[in-house]
Design a protein around this motif. Structure first.
Motif, PDB file in Angstrom:
ATOM      1  N   GLU A  70      86.346 -13.699   7.525  1.00 36.12           N
ATOM      2  CA  GLU A  70      87.660 -13.094   7.694  1.00 36.12           C
ATOM      3  C   GLU A  70      88.530 -13.896   8.677  1.00 36.12           C
ATOM      4  N   GLU A 113      90.268  -9.595  -0.537  1.00 30.29           N
ATOM      5  CA  GLU A 113      89.307  -8.999   0.389  1.00 30.29           C
ATOM      6  C   GLU A 113      87.903  -9.480   0.097  1.00 30.29           C
ATOM      7  N   GLN A 162      95.516 -10.985   5.922  1.00 28.13           N
ATOM      8  CA  GLN A 162      95.373 -11.060   4.470  1.00 28.13           C
ATOM      9  C   GLN A 162      96.340 -12.065   3.856  1.00 28.13           C
TER      10      GLN A 162
END
Lengths: 714, 506
Positions: free
Chosen positions: B105, B98, B115
């Motif tokens: 992102e 993260e 992710q």
């Protein structure tokens, strides 16, 4: 000029090449600067083939006559030795502009074009001698036997003391002046008394007096340091005199070299009148003499230390901080002001000006909007709006400071603001936000009033101080409570003082309306305080009462307390950096309680000066305060928490309030609340000073890049 | 030839200071280029210009021979410049993945964070450069060395080809630093160009291909490790010869001055920071406390100086029990304290130098008579110390915050040495200081020792401990896990001890 004169007539020629010397009281072989000056003259004159002569002064009164004799004898250059001759030269030289003078150890004021002054950095020589003494002393006591209190001797003496303390902070320096350069016996007896008191190094700085001192001390077994020239050769007769093994060194002035050079320059036509020549470490004009017989006492370590001190003094890295007249040259006011942050002050002034400007805009716009609404043409609207701004501000100005009566009113108005402002400022200085000034003010007023009306028959000089003390105590207790709560439990003072405000105001309200009410009065108020508990009026027709003086005294006292006492230092340190205060061993808790108590005391005095000072009061009414305590916060902010700033800030506040009445009279269309708007804006601009800095492009303080010193090596 | 990066004639002025004065700097592709200089030499300014945090007043920047204008860190990142700051820019409660994808992102189906893809890429990068990190680990659980690694991965993830490492070893133990150097060499081998900012000379020789030295905002010179020695570099940095090794005679320990027995101290959060520490310091010796930061050293020093209560154990000075005594009582016992955080504890920034020099002696003769301060005495005292300790200030009334770090520290040292002392507690006395100041302060510490003062030196710099201490105590998790004679202590052994590894017989 001298060159030309050689070619003119022979009497003139003769006159020009003759050089004379007048000694200070003493002889040309007395081993003091008289001798050195003479030797310098002799060397130069012999070499250059100049005719020279001298007069030995016997009594100080003869100085002038001796000078005139030399002028009479056709001397073209006269050298005067010593400070004592200086004043005479100042006079004589003016009357004889055709004769040149060289003064040793004296600077003529104002400078004259025919006088060259030879002066020496005795402070540097003395400093070195002191450093030496500080290094070799075992008892940590050293002594100076000084001659007359004249600048060169003062410089020697003070330089010595500074030097000794510089290398050895534990050292104690004994010193005494003898008001004569020719009293060896007196010098000796003082030196011996110093030795008796434990001094093991004696510095003799004062002609034969000093020489007597060091011979005496040397014979008594102390280390001694000579002055002016290497006294090993003179006073101690090249080591033949008793005690010469005790002479460590001498703080020397090369008077001989200075005079020799001056004579040479004069003969070569390079005489520089109207100037000084300063002999210092830099040009070899002063220094330390060899150690001679004491060679072994001065270890390599001491020599290295002295060497280091010499270099630092010479290069200016180290300063003796002794002025030309032998005065202490600590930091001047200018030095202090220079490091001030003037931007801060600019922000304050600009904040006030900007607030007034915006106030003007507000008046203008409201008026203009009204008139436009009524359908008037623009030209008339503008004219009227402008006129209103002028009359409103004109009224404000006149009502505030425009007449003696207005000024007096503002002054009376501002006294409770001063006290309340000081109260808040003192809290700020300790890092405390005392919002409870209003409550403390009430308690102070209550206690003072009760004492004021319940006791009668006392003379004023007992009753008034008693009432003031009661009020101060009441405020102090009321302030100390939240202070103690913070110190003990950590309860925040802002919360507690706000609560205490309610308690105080409501308590006073109850008391004034019930048990303490003056039954004869229609209004809710206490009985009037006794005449003897009232502040006498200073100017009765203007109602200026003596509590005004109390306010001024309070400003001075708070300033003194904060900046000149250890308690004030503690309070300020706690305020500036509590962690550092703790580190430094300061009791943060005690400072909290003390600061709050004192803050409350000041607030209490602000309350009592209203009830005991103003003829319109003289009794406690339920709502006697118009929020003085809260305005105190604004005043303290405007004053940047500095006691000396409180007066201008409080006066501004008082004046605005005082002038508001007349402003409204003059400009009917605007409300008295405009003053509140202006005050509010001032505070906003100070609290958010970035606005002002941005508006006026002031640089913010504390910018990282502004580092005054950096680096190390160079 | 074209360089990966070339900076030409970079000039940056701050009010009153020329921070960068026509600096020319060139970085070859695949090299580790060390930027060396004292604090305030202009290293950080130059790098902040490169990273787009400052705009230069003059000068040009070229990447691969092409002129670029960098006006924000976003520009810098886009151009392939990555920076690892001294203070990490990581969010402790988030995972490694993260943190790394923060700001860049990857999104699937419009708004769902991808992710997995990110983690996959992180693994690839880790593998490629030998930077092992677990993408799913939380930052707060990682040791400092690994957090730093995450920062490097983050830069690589953003496809940096030029990496700026700002004093990366300050927070590492020697072994971790060695690991970092290995990683740096691997990165360079694979074509990354690295600017390595430091003021530690030893590291330069361990890792640099080329060295550029800055002083007072100017380039003093560029050289190669093979052409330089530690002392030649130090001289370049400072502008004069510097004595790097502290010259000292063997200690002559006297009686015990400070004795600490089974001391227990809590930290701010109430957990045991010092857990039964025992040691003693004798007159005339330096006891160095080595350890990675955060192993209880701060709390130990605070407890010894009265700033923090102890919950168990005993502290005595010269046989007098001073457990939980007030700071003032302890200082009156003859204890001087050079605090770890000089801004927080050591000085009052808004106070003039003169007042700071009497911060803990103001109430005594000759600075006060009764409760009245004698400003003359305070000022004279200040002048004496300013001269003696060479504190560079135009006036003793200059607010202390206007002084440079080195001069502030000299001011503190001067104050603590200006009264008679038996015990000196110096916590990180040279942190953040330039070479000249460090040299000065080391000399003073040794001088104090030679005069018979007991010195307790707490430092995170192993070099400092090794060059000054007579005995070395290693602190780990609140305990003194070993005490060694300095002459027998080896760097590697100490490094292991600092990591908590005790082998028997050491």
């Amino acid at each position: 000029m001298q060159n030309l004169s050689h070619n003119t007539g022979s009497p003139e020629d003769e006159r020009r090449v003759r050089v004379g010397l007048v000694t200070d009281v003493g002889h040309i072989d007395d081993g003091t600067f008289n001798q050195y000056a003479y030797e310098g003259l002799r060397r130069a004159a012999t070499e250059l083939g100049l005719e020279y002569t001298y007069i030995e002064t016997v009594r100080p009164e003869d100085h002038e006559v001796n000078l005139l004799i030399l002028i009479e004898e056709q001397c073209g250059l006269i050298i005067t030795v010593g400070n004592g001759l200086g004043k005479v030269v100042e006079r004589v030289a003016k009357e004889h502009p055709d004769v040149d003078f060289v003064t040793v150890d004296f600077v003529v004021q104002p400078p004259l074009s025919n006088v060259l002054s030879l002066v020496f950095a005795e402070d540097q020589a003395g400093f070195l001698a002191g450093a030496l003494a500080g290094c070799i002393t075992r008892s940590n006591i050293v002594g100076v036997v000084a001659g007359e209190t004249v600048p060169p001797v003062l410089r020697f003496r003070k330089g010595f003391a500074r030097g000794a303390r510089y290398v050895n902070p534990k050292v104690r320096v004994l010193s005494e002046h003898v008001e004569s350069f020719n009293d060896p016996d007196k010098g000796r007896s003082i030196a011996l008394s110093f030795v008796e008191r434990g001094a093991d190094v004696i510095f003799g700085a004062g002609g034969r007096t000093g020489s007597g001192a060091i011979r005496g001390a040397a014979e008594a077994g102390a280390w001694v340091i000579g002055v002016d020239q290497d006294e090993w050769f003179t006073t101690f007769e090249r080591g033949r005199a008793p005690g010469s093994d005790r002479l460590v060194s001498s703080a020397i002035k090369r008077v001989d070299i200075a005079v020799e050079n001056a004579v040479r320059d004069w003969a070569a036509g390079r005489f520089k009148g109207k100037s000084n020549w300063l002999g210092s470490l830099r040009n070899g004009g002063v220094g330390l003499a060899p150690f001679h017989a004491a060679e072994n006492v001065v270890s390599q370590e001491i020599r290295a230390r002295l060497n280091e001190v010499t270099i630092r003094l010479r290069d200016g890295a180290l300063q003796t901080r002794i002025g030309p007249a032998g005065e202490d040259q600590l930091e001047t006011l200018w030095d202090r002001l220079r490091v001030w942050d003037w931007g801060e002050l600019a922000v304050l002034v600009l904040a006030v000006c900007t607030a007034l400007l915006i106030g003007a805009v507000v008046i203008w716009v409201t008026r203009a909007a009204d008139l436009r609404g009524a359908g008037l043409p623009w030209s008339q609207v503008i004219q009227e709006a402008n006129a209103l701004v002028v009359s409103a501000y004109g009224g404000l100005y006149e009502g505030a400071i425009g007449s003696p009566r207005a000024l007096a009113g503002s002054l009376i108005y501002c006294t409770p603001y001063v006290m309340a402002g000081l109260a808040v400022a003192l809290g700020f200085q300790c890092g405390l936000f005392n919002i409870g000034v209003e409550g403390q003010l009430y308690m102070g007023a209550l206690c003072a009033t009760v004492v004021g009306f319940s006791i009668t028959g006392l003379p004023i000089y007992v009753h008034l101080p008693l009432a003031v003390a009661a009020g101060a105590l009441g405020g102090a207790v009321w302030g100390a409570i939240p202070g103690a709560l913070k110190a003990i439990t950590g309860a925040h003072e802002v919360i507690n003082t706000i609560m205490m405000n309610y308690i105080a105001v409501k308590t006073v309200d109850y008391l004034v309306k019930n048990p303490l009410k003056d039954v004869t009065a229609t209004l809710d108020r206490t009985p009037f305080v006794a005449e003897s508990a009232r502040f006498p009026l200073l100017v009765p027709q203007l109602n200026i009462h003596s509590a005004v003086l109390l306010a001024f005294a309070a400003i001075g006292l708070v300033w003194y307390f904060l900046f000149k006492t250890t308690w004030g230092f503690e309070i300020r340190t706690v305020g500036a950096n509590p962690s550092a205060a703790r580190y430094a061993g300061i009791s943060v808790k005690r400072s909290f309680v003390l600061a709050m108590a004192l803050s409350g005391m000041l607030a209490g005095m602000g309350g009592l000066d209203v009830v005991l000072g103003r003829p319109s009061e003289y009794a406690l009414k339920a709502a006697f305060s118009t929020g003085f305590g809260f305005d105190g916060i604004a005043v303290a902010m405007l004053a940047k928490s500095h006691p000396l700033g409180v007066f201008p800030a409080a006066f501004l506040w008082g004046a605005l309030r005082n002038g508001a009445g007349l402003m409204q009279v003059r400009a009917q269309a605007i409300s008295i609340d405009l003053v509140n708007i202006i005050q509010g804006l001032v505070i906003m601009f100070i609290a958010a000073d970035q606005i002002i800095r941005w508006l006026y492009r002031l640089r913010a303080r504390g910018e990282k890049a502004v580092v005054f010193t950096r680096g190390w090596g160079r | 030839m074209t360089f990966a990066l070339e900076m030409r004639g970079i000039t940056k002025r701050f009010p009153g200071v020329l921070a960068n004065d026509h600096i020319d700097f060139a970085l070859e592709t695949g090299e580790i280029h060390c930027l060396l200089g004292e604090n305030g030499a202009g290293k950080s300014t130059l790098m902040n210009i490169l990273y787009g945090l400052y705009r230069p007043d003059e000068g040009h920047i070229f990447l691969d021979g092409r002129e670029v204008h960098i006006s924000s860190p976003t520009d810098a990142i886009r151009l392939g410049i990555g920076m690892v700051h001294q203070h990490f820019m990581l969010i402790p409660v988030m995972t490694v993945a993260e943190n790394i994808m923060l700001g860049t992102e990857i999104v699937k189906n419009g708004f769902v964070l991808d992710q997995d893809t990110a983690a996959q890429r992180i693994r690839e990068i880790s593998h490629q450069y030998g930077l092992e990190v677990d993408p799913s680990a939380y930052i707060k659980d990682l040791p400092v060395g690994l957090q730093q690694r995450v920062e490097i991965v983050k830069a690589l993830y953003r496809q940096a080809s030029i990496l700026i490492l700002d004093e990366p070893t300050a927070v590492l133990i020697p072994q971790e630093a060695d690991d970092l150097f290995t990683i740096m060499r691997e990165l360079a081998k694979q074509g990354k160009s690295i600017i390595f900012i430091t003021h530690k000379l030893g590291e330069v020789f361990a890792v640099a291909d080329r060295i550029t030295v800055l002083r007072n905002g100017r380039v003093v010179g560029t050289t190669r490790p093979s052409d330089a020695t530690q002392s030649s570099l130090a001289a370049m940095m400072v502008g004069r010869e510097v004595i790097l090794t502290v010259d000292r005679r063997p200690a002559q320990p006297g009686d015990i001055v400070l004795e600490v027995r089974d001391l227990k101290v809590l930290d701010d959060r109430g957990s045991m920071a010092v857990n039964g520490a025992s040691f003693e310091v004798r007159a005339g010796e330096v006891l160095g406390i080595a350890g990675v930061q955060g192993n209880g050293q701060t709390e130990l020093v605070e407890a010894l100086t009265g700033l923090r209560p102890t919950i168990a154990g005993r502290v005595s000075i010269d046989g007098v029990d001073v457990t939980n005594a007030s700071p003032r009582r302890i200082s009156e016992q003859g204890v001087a304290h050079i605090p770890e955080d000089r801004h927080e504890h050591g000085m009052v920034g808004s106070y003039p130098v003169a007042d700071n020099l009497v911060l803990n002696t103001y109430y005594r003769q000759p600075f006060a008579r009764g409760a009245i301060l004698d400003h003359r005495a305070i000022e004279e005292h200040a002048w004496r110390l300013v001269h003696e300790f060479d504190i560079r200030t135009p006036s003793v009334y200059m607010p202390a915050s206007n002084l440079s770090g080195g001069n502030q520290q000299k001011m503190i040292v001067a104050r603590e040495f200006s009264r008679p002392i038996k015990l000196l507690i110096a916590a990180q006395p040279t942190r953040g200081l330039d070479v000249g100041s460090i040299e000065f302060i080391h000399k003073r510490l040794v001088q104090a020792r030679d005069q018979g003062v007991a010195v307790l030196l707490v430092s995170a710099e192993l070099d400092e401990i090794m060059s000054l201490a007579d005995r070395i105590a290693v602190m780990y998790k609140g305990q003194i896990i070993a005490t060694l004679d300095a002459t027998q202590a080896e760097r590697a052994t100490l490094g292991l001890l600092m990591a908590g590894v005790t082998s028997h017989g050491a």
